[in-house]
Enzyme design. Structure first.
Site, PDB file in Angstrom:
ATOM      1  N   GLU A 266     -57.829   5.268  62.035  1.00 29.62           N
ATOM      2  CA  GLU A 266     -58.388   5.565  60.709  1.00 29.62           C
ATOM      3  C   GLU A 266     -58.484   7.075  60.508  1.00 29.62           C
ATOM      4  OE1 GLU A 266     -58.310   3.157  58.849  1.00 29.62           O
ATOM      5  OE2 GLU A 266     -58.319   1.528  60.319  1.00 29.62           O
ATOM      6  N   HIS A 269     -55.259   8.309  59.040  1.00 32.04           N
ATOM      7  CA  HIS A 269     -55.271   8.122  57.579  1.00 32.04           C
ATOM      8  C   HIS A 269     -56.125   9.212  56.920  1.00 32.04           C
ATOM      9  CE1 HIS A 269     -53.185   4.301  57.286  1.00 32.04           C
ATOM     10  NE2 HIS A 269     -54.021   3.675  58.085  1.00 32.04           N
TER      11      HIS A 269
END
Lengths: 501, 501
Positions: A266, A269
């Site tokens: 994550e 991202h």
């Protein structure tokens, strides 16, 4: 042009604000909301998305985009305004093709579908989900007709997640990768005992895992002054502005990889979103280029960086300091091997780096067959088992761990799966290029220096936000379109060495 | 009527959704948002409130309300539809009187004002805030002219927080209360040493304070399945639906009362909101009747319940279990006395039950003088010191702890303060009535039984949400309008006993 552009930007800012507000409400729903809040939250989200869709698809927005598109015809392709108009016009033309009655029908089927799916999976009962999936496939077929396509029906849906990508290109890419990976997985499986990952399956105190995951995020350059990490059942990354990009994560008390690599995934991202420039904020051009390019960043930071030997040379002392007992008799090399164990399994989201793409290819094929009416929904579980056996050499013991495992189809995300594998493939292509231009990345990682790589990615990808497509980025950064050579070479070389093949 | 009503409810649901979405964004801003998120969040909130205002003040909403108001003319005052139309028409007529250019001007001045205020307070510099306050007073004078009034200019502003309340009624109420409280405070101050509150000023582990505050919330009936408690710098309660009502709180490591009574105070607001019925959700009629009625509930649960002797008979064992060391040599009676120590101080939000209203009265007078141009902004600090000396017998050592202490005026909340004191006053009136109808409340509290009181409040107040005004509720529940007799009697009797006057 100035006045037209100003008016367009005012309208787009409002649409963007509504979208970001919805993102906050969704994040809260996952991270904080008490159970009682669900029904009202559904209404609030529905209102926000309806208003946002209404305002974006207004005739005025269409006229302004049309006018500006004529006025920027002679501008450079890279020009910010020309790019804004090009990308938003593409979004607009897709959005207006779907009648709002259809959008509502889809939303309702998605709501009912996810509820039915959750119950069916818990009950291991394909029959309970079958009619919902059938209905959803019909809706997605209608959606594809609304959107239009030239070659394959799948093209229309794929394009909503990965602009300009065609089914044929994906099929060719996947064929090439599968041809190499299936034998590699088989060879590894024959020597499974050569890698011992028992260390990552010991007890790890959740709070300490959390702190270590935060440390890893800080190390790769995630800015906590412009983000935070919260616990959720299913981790994701979400953006409220380029200066408020939040990661979410979960902790398993007996599996180290979950929180640690969840954070790096994550976090990848998030670096992309935090690197989106101020000038594109509230225009609709901010954020990431596509789902595949986004996934290339999560995979790059999770795997190419976080599962590298050099990373563990840097990070092992921190791991050892936090988990002295579990780290006993371990060293950087052993950790490197442990976090890279390959193990064909039933569940996509638990898959390792080598087998992951095979899970995706299977779904890509199934989606095509279903949409082209070449496979019946009732036949899917059987088809699934055969494909699993042929790609991964394992057969799920039940449908809950087979065709029922993913939420995606129940909510109408059809054509989405390929972007996971395309992202992995692209991450290797990018990383190879970075290595060529940045010198000895391993040496940098071993010293905990990740900013050269991050700055290179920012300059080449992040700062352009949504301006370019996947293939355009590939051409600009690596001089060729998306290719599988780097990915296959990376996996073969890394895992042949680890498994002594 | 059905069709008109259905259309109105559809429009109101959308307005309500936008308002609740804004509430989520504001809550997140206080409870979670990383510093980088501030500028984008301001834009998002501005867009949501503009859209909500635009849609609520649309001509269509006006026509529907007008038609329905004719159609419900003969319905009972208590009828749900008649009440919906009556209350929303009142909101509508206020909302449309303010030109949107003025609303924007006010919003901008509020943004600049709060920033200037925060800096001025930190720098203890009245001059740095003076021009902002002058500008704000001018804006509020203009707002009052837009809204209209018959008697005092203050009426127009007061009415936006406390519908149908008049300045004259507030002045009369405050005069009566002040006449009694000033001598009471003086008498108590002469015997300050009779109450020892050193126990609440010891070290309390923050996590344990948090857990105990949660236990207190559970005890009074706050439903955590429909809410949660989060840390913020300045506690508040906020509603995302009647099934998602969140309290916020802060913990001071060396002052027990802050988190504990903060929880009971916000918990009182929350019980009111959690008690709003499903039938009014997404109509604009849900929630609390007014700021004063809301404050009557926070004060009732915080003070009339939480600072009662009976409450501590019930809660002391829990306190002792959590804070064994601090509880040594303490008992329920000593805790009761400690949490009820009266101490005239400079800061409103730190004030005890007896002196609190005097802080409010001073602000009410100042607001009236400023709005009527009878006091210059530059003269306020001097005026403030004199008033403090006369009401409370103390003079702030600096302006930061004097006229600069509250954020309210900087953000344009003018006419708001009285509702804090009116709420306290009303809480005593309600509680007296509850005692009459529910038998021995003390005995119930001592056993940890708070549901009879909560159910009585739900039946008499919470279930009616926004249907009635403060005075209407007072009449319905106690048979007379808001009165000060109960409040004065309560304070005199409680504190005469504690201080042996």
């Amino acid at each position: 042009m100035t006045e037209t552009l100003t008016e367009l930007k005012t309208l787009l800012a409002e649409v963007d604000d509504l979208g970001k507000a919805a993102a906050v409400l969704s994040w809260d729903q996952q991270a904080n909301m008490p159970p009682g809040g669900a029904p009202a939250r559904a209404s609030q989200l529905a209102t926000l998305s309806r208003l946002s869709h209404e305002r974006f698809t207004s005739e005025r927005v269409g006229h302004l985009l049309y006018d500006l598109s004529k006025e920027t015809r002679d501008a450079s392709y890279d020009d910010d305004t020309a790019s804004l108009v090009r990308v938003l016009k593409r979004d607009y033309e897709k959005a207006v093709r779907l009648p709002s009655t259809f959008v509502a029908e889809l939303a309702e089927a998605s709501g009912l579908g996810t509820t039915a799916w959750a119950q069916a999976r818990a009950a291991n009962d394909w029959a309970a989900f079958q009619d919902h999936l059938k209905k959803m496939i019909e809706l997605k077929q209608r959606e594809a007709e609304y959107l239009g396509y030239h070659d394959k029906i799948y093209d229309a849906l794929l394009d909503t997640y990965e602009p300009d990508m065609k089914t044929a290109q994906v099929a060719e890419i996947f064929d090439g990768v599968r041809r190499e990976l299936v034998p590699l997985v088989r060879a590894i499986s024959e020597h499974a005992e050569r890698v011992d990952d028992s260390v990552v399956r010991r007890a790890y105190a959740p709070d300490k895992q959390w702190a270590l995951a935060q440390e890893a995020l800080r190390a790769i350059g995630y800015d906590f002054a412009r983000g935070r990490m919260d616990r959720v059942p299913h981790p994701f990354c979400t953006t409220f502005s380029n200066h408020d990009v939040r990661v979410t994560n979960r902790v398993l008390p007996n599996f180290f990889n979950s929180a640690f690599y969840g954070a790096l995934h994550e976090g990848g991202h998030a670096l992309y979103e935090q690197g989106s420039p101020d000038k594109f904020e509230r225009t609709g051009l901010g954020g990431g280029a596509s789902l595949s390019v986004h996934e290339s960043q999560s995979r790059l930071w999770e795997n190419l960086v976080g599962r590298s030997r050099a990373f563990w040379e840097f990070f092992f002392p921190k791991f050892k300091k936090t988990f002295r007992k579990n780290a006993a008799e371990m060293d950087a090399e052993k950790m490197y091997r442990a976090v890279n164990k390959v193990q064909p399994s039933f569940i996509r989201i638990e898959a390792d780096e080598v087998t992951y793409s095979l899970h995706i290819m299977l779904r890509f094929e199934a989606e095509n067959l279903l949409l082209e009416n070449k496979l019946k929904v009732s036949e899917l579980p059987g088809w699934w088992d055969e494909a699993m056996s042929s790609y991964l050499g394992v057969v799920p013991p039940d449908v809950a761990r087979g065709a029922l495992q993913d939420i995606h189809w129940s909510m109408g995300s059809c054509g989405y799966f390929p972007t996971y594998a395309l992202g992995s493939i692209f991450s290797a292509q990018l990383f190879e290029q970075a290595r060529e231009q940045l010198g000895d990345l391993d040496e940098q990682f071993a010293r905990g220096e990740f900013s050269p790589l991050r700055e290179w990615l920012t300059a080449n990808i992040y700062q352009h936000a949504r301006k370019y497509t996947l293939n355009e980025i590939a051409m600009r950064v690596t001089g060729e379109p998306l290719q599988t050579r780097s990915y296959i070479a990376y996996l073969k070389s890394k895992y042949s060495e680890i498994y002594g093949l």
